[in-house]
Design a protein around this motif. Structure first.
Motif, PDB file in Angstrom:
ATOM      1  N   SER A  99      -0.033  11.461  14.968  1.00  0.00           N
ATOM      2  CA  SER A  99       0.878  12.254  14.135  1.00  0.00           C
ATOM      3  C   SER A  99       2.245  11.598  14.001  1.00  0.00           C
ATOM      4  N   LYS A 100       2.625  10.785  14.968  1.00  0.00           N
ATOM      5  CA  LYS A 100       3.945  10.147  14.940  1.00  0.00           C
ATOM      6  C   LYS A 100       4.100   9.244  13.719  1.00  0.00           C
ATOM      7  N   LYS A 154       0.002   4.175  29.656  1.00  0.00           N
ATOM      8  CA  LYS A 154      -0.339   5.115  28.587  1.00  0.00           C
ATOM      9  C   LYS A 154       0.513   6.367  28.681  1.00  0.00           C
ATOM     10  N   ARG A 155       0.778   6.833  29.899  1.00  0.00           N
ATOM     11  CA  ARG A 155       1.623   8.013  30.073  1.00  0.00           C
ATOM     12  C   ARG A 155       3.040   7.737  29.589  1.00  0.00           C
ATOM     13  N   SER A 156       3.541   6.535  29.869  1.00  0.00           N
ATOM     14  CA  SER A 156       4.874   6.165  29.377  1.00  0.00           C
ATOM     15  C   SER A 156       4.894   6.099  27.857  1.00  0.00           C
ATOM     16  N   GLU A 157       3.796   5.600  27.292  1.00  0.00           N
ATOM     17  CA  GLU A 157       3.700   5.512  25.837  1.00  0.00           C
ATOM     18  C   GLU A 157       3.697   6.898  25.202  1.00  0.00           C
ATOM     19  N   VAL A 158       2.969   7.841  25.826  1.00  0.00           N
ATOM     20  CA  VAL A 158       2.922   9.205  25.293  1.00  0.00           C
ATOM     21  C   VAL A 158       4.292   9.863  25.395  1.00  0.00           C
ATOM     22  N   GLU A 159       5.001   9.631  26.500  1.00  0.00           N
ATOM     23  CA  GLU A 159       6.354  10.170  26.635  1.00  0.00           C
ATOM     24  C   GLU A 159       7.251   9.674  25.503  1.00  0.00           C
ATOM     25  N   LYS A 160       7.141   8.402  25.185  1.00  0.00           N
ATOM     26  CA  LYS A 160       7.948   7.829  24.102  1.00  0.00           C
ATOM     27  C   LYS A 160       7.583   8.467  22.761  1.00  0.00           C
ATOM     28  N   VAL A 161       6.290   8.681  22.545  1.00  0.00           N
ATOM     29  CA  VAL A 161       5.832   9.318  21.312  1.00  0.00           C
ATOM     30  C   VAL A 161       6.396  10.729  21.196  1.00  0.00           C
ATOM     31  N   LEU A 162       6.327  11.482  22.281  1.00  0.00           N
ATOM     32  CA  LEU A 162       6.852  12.849  22.271  1.00  0.00           C
ATOM     33  C   LEU A 162       8.347  12.863  21.974  1.00  0.00           C
ATOM     34  N   GLU A 163       9.075  11.924  22.582  1.00  0.00           N
ATOM     35  CA  GLU A 163      10.516  11.848  22.329  1.00  0.00           C
ATOM     36  C   GLU A 163      10.804  11.549  20.867  1.00  0.00           C
ATOM     37  N   GLU A 164      10.033  10.649  20.281  1.00  0.00           N
ATOM     38  CA  GLU A 164      10.256  10.293  18.875  1.00  0.00           C
ATOM     39  C   GLU A 164       9.949  11.470  17.951  1.00  0.00           C
ATOM     40  N   THR A 193      12.762  14.007  15.465  1.00  0.00           N
ATOM     41  CA  THR A 193      12.680  14.288  14.027  1.00  0.00           C
ATOM     42  C   THR A 193      12.968  15.751  13.707  1.00  0.00           C
ATOM     43  N   LEU A 194      13.049  16.600  14.728  1.00  0.00           N
ATOM     44  CA  LEU A 194      13.270  18.027  14.510  1.00  0.00           C
ATOM     45  C   LEU A 194      14.762  18.342  14.463  1.00  0.00           C
ATOM     46  N   ASP A 195      15.083  19.473  13.872  1.00  0.00           N
ATOM     47  CA  ASP A 195      16.477  19.893  13.858  1.00  0.00           C
ATOM     48  C   ASP A 195      16.858  20.448  15.232  1.00  0.00           C
ATOM     49  N   GLU A 196      18.146  20.708  15.411  1.00  0.00           N
ATOM     50  CA  GLU A 196      18.659  21.095  16.722  1.00  0.00           C
ATOM     51  C   GLU A 196      18.051  22.392  17.237  1.00  0.00           C
ATOM     52  N   VAL A 197      17.835  23.357  16.341  1.00  0.00           N
ATOM     53  CA  VAL A 197      17.282  24.649  16.760  1.00  0.00           C
ATOM     54  C   VAL A 197      15.865  24.496  17.294  1.00  0.00           C
ATOM     55  N   HIS A 198      15.034  23.747  16.571  1.00  0.00           N
ATOM     56  CA  HIS A 198      13.656  23.578  17.003  1.00  0.00           C
ATOM     57  C   HIS A 198      13.554  22.647  18.210  1.00  0.00           C
ATOM     58  N   GLN A 199      14.470  21.709  18.329  1.00  0.00           N
ATOM     59  CA  GLN A 199      14.508  20.897  19.537  1.00  0.00           C
ATOM     60  C   GLN A 199      14.756  21.775  20.757  1.00  0.00           C
ATOM     61  N   GLU A 200      15.650  22.732  20.613  1.00  0.00           N
ATOM     62  CA  GLU A 200      15.927  23.635  21.729  1.00  0.00           C
ATOM     63  C   GLU A 200      14.681  24.421  22.130  1.00  0.00           C
ATOM     64  N   LYS A 201      13.959  24.938  21.152  1.00  0.00           N
ATOM     65  CA  LYS A 201      12.760  25.712  21.462  1.00  0.00           C
ATOM     66  C   LYS A 201      11.720  24.871  22.184  1.00  0.00           C
ATOM     67  N   VAL A 202      11.495  23.657  21.683  1.00  0.00           N
ATOM     68  CA  VAL A 202      10.482  22.784  22.281  1.00  0.00           C
ATOM     69  C   VAL A 202      10.902  22.338  23.677  1.00  0.00           C
ATOM     70  N   LEU A 203      12.143  21.929  23.830  1.00  0.00           N
ATOM     71  CA  LEU A 203      12.602  21.401  25.115  1.00  0.00           C
ATOM     72  C   LEU A 203      12.758  22.512  26.157  1.00  0.00           C
ATOM     73  N   LEU A 237      10.661  14.409  29.926  1.00  0.00           N
ATOM     74  CA  LEU A 237      11.447  14.350  28.688  1.00  0.00           C
ATOM     75  C   LEU A 237      12.929  14.592  28.971  1.00  0.00           C
ATOM     76  N   HIS A 238      13.361  14.161  30.154  1.00  0.00           N
ATOM     77  CA  HIS A 238      14.750  14.356  30.571  1.00  0.00           C
ATOM     78  C   HIS A 238      15.721  13.727  29.582  1.00  0.00           C
ATOM     79  N   ALA A 239      15.386  12.539  29.076  1.00  0.00           N
ATOM     80  CA  ALA A 239      16.276  11.847  28.134  1.00  0.00           C
ATOM     81  C   ALA A 239      16.441  12.652  26.850  1.00  0.00           C
ATOM     82  N   SER A 240      15.334  13.213  26.343  1.00  0.00           N
ATOM     83  CA  SER A 240      15.412  14.036  25.130  1.00  0.00           C
ATOM     84  C   SER A 240      16.241  15.285  25.369  1.00  0.00           C
ATOM     85  N   TYR A 241      16.066  15.874  26.543  1.00  0.00           N
ATOM     86  CA  TYR A 241      16.806  17.088  26.869  1.00  0.00           C
ATOM     87  C   TYR A 241      18.311  16.786  26.955  1.00  0.00           C
ATOM     88  N   THR A 242      18.658  15.644  27.537  1.00  0.00           N
ATOM     89  CA  THR A 242      20.064  15.255  27.648  1.00  0.00           C
ATOM     90  C   THR A 242      20.675  15.006  26.276  1.00  0.00           C
TER      91      THR A 242
END
Length: 391
Positions: free
Chosen positions: A275-276, A322-332, A336-346, A364-369
């Motif tokens: 999907s990425k 592979k786990r590191s790769e999936v983490e990167k995919v999830l972060e990417e 792409t989401l707006d701030e409101v939806h990022q908050e819901k997901v994170l 996903l600590h980096a995404s949360y930060t």
């Protein structure tokens, strides 16, 4: 067909709710009426679940046609009276592929005939793909998508029939809630009666709630295989859309057996990666919004399982790389989401990530930060605008 089934389901549901509300006040005063009411509710729930199973290709994002970078794209054949739905049924090659996939789902993996039928299906798929004909590619798309939807529905039913404890059923999230659990035992009785009637008229016997040859682990493994074939043929979007919609299965899978969880984690990781790479170049604004909603739904449905699932029994289902790769995919995807939806997901991720002491993934600590930094800047900007307005 799909639209008709949903209209029928919604109409039946509305009439049922109206009738149930009228009957509720009387049922509360008499125990026998309450028992009859519970049985009728369970029976209606069974019928409502049966309606969408008759149309496996239904999905709210079905109008969204996506492409993937570097994927083979094609249009449905036109001018010969063959539509996208009919092409898999009107020609022998489509019926042959459909039959082989159907038989494959019925045969136990332990049977040597299983490998024979699976190899036959693989050969048909590969030969169709290699020809490069739009009509043959549409055969692959139609039949594989229908098989994926059918297997997904069978897997959800199998997981439901195994039973879920009240403490899990009542947990908030994407689950149906505690009311459904009180009716669940009655629903299983109704289903058991139906199974007995089915075998009396010559239907195939069921083992552990599923037809002989089917198990949740086998169905999940076949979903992985089907998704990989769909991706190889250039239409992983069909699998991604259907996987994003399977929120009930995702919620039930949190308490599933480790072996089943492993297959579902593997499939989720694979489809997140697919999907990425969906591109938005030729999509309308409405289609772009649909794509965003699909990604949000997929994250909200399957992130809890990724946080809580077993990483393998005999061996890790995903390697460290592979786990590191999936983490990167999830972060990417989250970026792409707006701030409101990022908050819901994170927020959802943080809850399940911290609730499972045995897993440190996905982190996903980096995404949360980054989201916290963006939220802080939004607040400061809002404050500055208020001060300017006051001046």
């Amino acid at each position: 067909m799909e639209t008709g089934s949903m209209i029928l389901r919604n109409l039946a549901y509305s009439l049922f709710v109206y009738a149930d509300n009228s009957f509720l006040s009387f049922a509360e005063k008499h125990r026998l009426l309450e028992l009859i009411r519970s049985f009728l509710i369970a029976f209606v729930l069974f019928l409502l679940r049966l309606i969408p199973s008759l149309t496996p290709n239904y999905f709210p994002f079905d109008s969204l046609k996506l492409t993937k970078k570097g994927a083979f794209t094609h249009s449905p054949p036109s001018g010969d009276g063959v539509g996208a739905v009919d092409v898999g049924e009107k020609f022998g090659i489509g019926r042959a592929l459909s039959q082989s996939l159907s038989i494959m789902s019925e045969i136990p993996v332990s049977s040597r005939k299983y490998d024979v039928v699976r190899s036959l299906a693989e050969k048909i798929i590969e030969d169709n793909r290699r020809e490069g004909s739009p009509a043959l590619c549409e055969v692959n798309r139609t039949v594989l998508s229908a098989a994926f939807s059918r297997t997904l529905a069978q897997l959800e039913l199998d997981v439901v029939e195994k039973g879920v404890g009240p403490e899990v059923w009542a947990e908030s999230g994407n689950g149906p809630g505690p009311v459904d659990y009180r009716l669940f035992k009655v629903l299983r009785v109704v289903r058991s009666i139906g199974d007995v009637a089915w075998t009396k008229v010559g239907g195939r016997a069921r083992v552990g709630g599923s037809p002989a040859g089917r198990s949740a682990e086998k169905l999940a493994a076949e979903l992985v295989w089907l998704a990989e074939k769909m991706a190889a043929c250039g239409f992983a979007d069909d699998a991604v859309r259907r996987w994003a919609s399977a929120s009930r299965l995702a919620w039930l899978a949190i308490s599933a057996e480790p072996r089943l969880q492993c297959s579902l984690v593997k499939l989720s990781a694979f489809l997140f990666a697919e999907s990425k790479d969906f591109i938005e170049k030729d999509l309308s604004e409405h289609e772009k919004e649909q794509l965003k909603q699909m990604k949000i739904q997929m994250l909200q449905s399957w992130l809890p399982l990724l946080c809580r699932a077993s990483n393998g029994t005999d061996a890790p289902v995903l390697s460290g790389s592979k786990r590191s790769e999936v983490e990167k995919v999830l972060e990417e995807i989250i970026e792409t989401l707006d701030e409101v939806h990022q908050e819901k997901v994170l927020t959802l991720w943080l809850h399940h990530f911290t609730s499972c002491p045995s897993s440190e993934w996905p982190n996903l600590h980096a995404s949360y930060t980054r989201w916290c930094d963006a939220a802080r800047k939004s607040l400061l900007l809002h404050q500055d605008l208020l001060l300017l307005n006051q001046e």
